[in-house]
Design an enzyme around this catalytic site. Structure first.
Site, short mmCIF file in Angstrom:
data_model
loop_
_atom_site.label_atom_id
_atom_site.label_comp_id
_atom_site.label_asym_id
_atom_site.label_seq_id
_atom_site.Cartn_x
_atom_site.Cartn_y
_atom_site.Cartn_z
N ARG A 1 32.90 28.73 19.73
CA ARG A 1 32.76 29.69 21.14
C ARG A 1 33.82 30.10 21.85
NH1 ARG A 1 27.77 26.60 24.03
NH2 ARG A 1 29.31 25.20 24.76
N ASP A 2 35.01 29.87 21.31
CA ASP A 2 36.16 30.45 22.15
C ASP A 2 37.33 30.71 20.99
OD1 ASP A 2 37.64 31.01 24.17
OD2 ASP A 2 38.60 29.07 24.57
N ILE A 3 36.95 31.50 20.06
CA ILE A 3 38.13 31.99 19.05
C ILE A 3 38.72 33.24 19.73
CG2 ILE A 3 38.34 33.29 17.07
CD1 ILE A 3 35.77 31.78 16.04
#
Length: 315
Positions: free
Chosen positions: A73-75
């Site tokens: 969820r935070d690439i």
């Protein structure tokens, strides 16, 4: 699932956890630099071989997470580390969550430029496809040397996406119109659509496999977006392989000496649970965090799962 099993050559490894002066210290394996540093060194885009090398390894690491019911969820470029030998290490699992059907998910905020449309509009039904969208955005940035859609707000981000890919799918448009966070706000209509081929520019636009790969990542409909495993088998990677440490070598790398933390206030009869839990455990990746309801399998793409959440993401 126990998070201690999340070990993969393309995921950063936590070597040690210790407490000193009432502060908890986390020791990770050393990585030389990040993909963001590479972008700073190549303002007009990275070399083709390096783009493929990075993307292939990111897909392997994220695919491993998805197979173990974990969404990152935070690439983004800052969270993709590189060793001196060019091995990718995905890091910063602060927004990651393990999927435990039947539990509720906590709110989170991810980086706007890499957020999928379902997150931007506040959809409560999303799954691993949000990571695939982010990978597509990073892939395009590696090619261009700059962000594909550098939105200044969530509405601006949606506008930039629709200007390239067309209108949002009906479900997302309905959610946007009924979301209280967007009350009184209308989504600007993009009159002059700029196709992805033009947006990405030459010579990349002439590579049919590259463009098709990008479109598979950036499908507006998360149910049609390809999974990481599918993308690894895409013709763009035909005949490609990057040598990474095998399982045995990786186990040797991660087997570092762990000495008990000396804490004069610690009860000598108390188990050293912190030391035991640190073995291979990713920080802030707690299996106790609330999780979504039972996943739904896409009828059009059986390999894609969607999860029902009981919250609206922070906007």
């Amino acid at each position: 699932m126990d998070t201690t099993s999340l070990k993969h050559p393309n995921l950063v490894n936590l070597l040690e956890v210790f407490r000193r002066k009432k502060k908890l210290h986390l020791v990770f394996e050393f990585c030389d630099h990040t993909v963001l540093n590479e972008l700073e060194n190549h303002p007009h885009g990275l070399p083709w071989d390096l783009i493929k090398q990075i993307t292939w390894q990111v897909l392997r690491g994220v695919s491993y997470c998805h197979r173990h019911a974990c969404i990152h969820r935070d690439i983004k470029p800052e969270n993709i580390l590189l060793t001196a030998n060019g091995v990718v290490k995905l890091c910063d699992f602060g927004f990651a969550r393990l999927i435990n059907p039947g539990e509720n998910y906590t709110d989170y905020v991810a980086t706007r430029w890499y957020r999928a449309p379902e997150l931007l509009v506040g959809d409560t039904l999303y799954g691993p496809a949000v990571d695939v969208w982010a990978i597509g955005c990073v892939f395009a940035e590696l090619i261009k040397g700059e962000a594909l859609w550098p939105g200044k707000s969530d509405v601006d981000q949606l506008y930039l996406i629709s200007r390239t890919l067309g209108d949002l799918i009906p479900r997302h448009l309905h959610i946007f119109q009924t979301n209280e966070y967007f009350k009184g706000v209308s989504l600007p209509h993009a009159e002059n659509v700029v196709p992805l081929e033009i947006k990405i520019g030459k010579p990349a636009a002439t590579n049919i496999y590259l463009i098709d790969f990008l479109k598979r990542c950036l499908d507006k409909d998360p149910l049609r977006r390809w999974s990481c495993d599918q993308l690894l088998r895409h013709p763009y990677f035909n005949g490609y392989y990057f040598e990474v440490p095998d399982e045995m070598q990786y186990e040797e790398i991660t087997q570092v000496s762990r000495l008990p933390t000396k804490d004069k206030n610690k009860n000598p009869n108390q188990n050293n649970s912190t030391s035991n839990q640190s073995n291979g455990l990713f920080p802030q990746l707690s299996s106790n965090d609330p999780s979504p309801n039972e996943p739904l399998r896409s009828t059009s793409n059986p390999s894609v799962y969607q999860y029902k959440f009981d919250h609206l993401p922070d906007i």
